[in-house]
Design a protein around this motif. Structure first.
Motif, mmCIF file in Angstrom:
data_model
loop_
_atom_site.group_PDB
_atom_site.id
_atom_site.type_symbol
_atom_site.label_atom_id
_atom_site.label_comp_id
_atom_site.label_asym_id
_atom_site.label_seq_id
_atom_site.Cartn_x
_atom_site.Cartn_y
_atom_site.Cartn_z
ATOM 1 N N UNK A 1 41.591 84.005 54.353
ATOM 2 C CA UNK A 1 42.931 83.432 54.517
ATOM 3 C C UNK A 1 43.972 84.369 53.910
ATOM 4 N N UNK A 2 43.679 84.874 52.723
ATOM 5 C CA UNK A 2 44.607 85.823 52.076
ATOM 6 C C UNK A 2 44.798 87.065 52.925
ATOM 7 N N UNK A 3 43.699 87.600 53.447
ATOM 8 C CA UNK A 3 43.769 88.825 54.244
ATOM 9 C C UNK A 3 44.530 88.604 55.543
ATOM 10 N N UNK B 1 33.664 83.998 53.452
ATOM 11 C CA UNK B 1 34.549 84.160 52.296
ATOM 12 C C UNK B 1 35.934 83.677 52.739
ATOM 13 N N UNK B 2 36.027 82.342 52.918
ATOM 14 C CA UNK B 2 37.190 81.765 53.581
ATOM 15 C C UNK B 2 38.490 81.982 52.819
ATOM 16 N N UNK C 1 42.675 82.566 64.001
ATOM 17 C CA UNK C 1 41.602 82.557 63.000
ATOM 18 C C UNK C 1 42.059 81.913 61.706
ATOM 19 N N UNK C 2 43.347 82.056 61.366
ATOM 20 C CA UNK C 2 43.864 81.326 60.204
ATOM 21 C C UNK C 2 43.712 79.826 60.435
ATOM 22 N N UNK C 3 44.028 79.376 61.646
ATOM 23 C CA UNK C 3 43.856 77.963 61.971
ATOM 24 C C UNK C 3 42.412 77.522 61.800
ATOM 25 N N UNK C 4 41.491 78.322 62.302
ATOM 26 C CA UNK C 4 40.059 78.008 62.168
ATOM 27 C C UNK C 4 39.648 77.944 60.687
ATOM 28 N N UNK C 5 40.156 78.877 59.904
ATOM 29 C CA UNK C 5 39.827 78.906 58.474
ATOM 30 C C UNK C 5 40.344 77.658 57.766
ATOM 31 N N UNK C 6 41.578 77.273 58.089
ATOM 32 C CA UNK C 6 42.127 76.063 57.466
ATOM 33 C C UNK C 6 41.325 74.829 57.879
#
Length: 140
Positions: A36-38, A31-32, A58-63
């Protein structure tokens, strides 16, 4: 791996740990957008958290997963601003890969060299050594 350093998790407050684990759970469930929001909310709420580096990583990985390398790069750069962050070597590897994707071999090589110099003996440094060697071999 959720958090490599249990001391980092223990030094975070229970509220921080719960917020981080909730965001990480969203990531694991793919639930990317929600993750990201969280994670973004976590950074705003706990800017001095011992989990900040992990959060930014982890934000970097998500982006990256969402095909947004510029945003990913900005997050990985935040991670490496703290050389004591346990995610810094991995973030350097990711940045080098982003450079390579853009065809910027010179900056990728520099990032690999810095990683090998700054974090000798880490798994990331071993990967960097291998990638650097293949770059040098392929470009002679």
């Amino acid at each position: 791996d959720l958090i490599q350093n249990k001391a980092t998790l223990q030094s975070a407050s229970q509220a921080q740990s719960q917020a981080f684990n909730k965001a990480y759970g969203l990531l694991l469930n793919k639930q990317y957008t929600q993750a990201i929001s969280a994670f973004t909310s976590f950074v705003k709420t706990y800017p001095k958290s011992p989990l900040l580096g992990d959060t930014q990583y982890w934000l970097g990985e998500l982006y990256l997963a969402k095909g947004q390398p510029d945003q990913a790069s900005a997050q990985f750069r935040q991670v490496i601003t703290n050389p004591h962050n346990e995610k810094a070597p991995d973030a350097m590897l990711k940045l080098a890969a982003i450079y390579m994707a853009y065809g910027d071999t010179a900056h990728a090589k520099e990032m690999y060299q810095n990683l090998i110099h700054d974090y000798p003996g880490t798994e990331a440094a071993q990967v960097a050594q291998t990638r650097l060697k293949s770059l040098t071999t392929n470009n002679n």
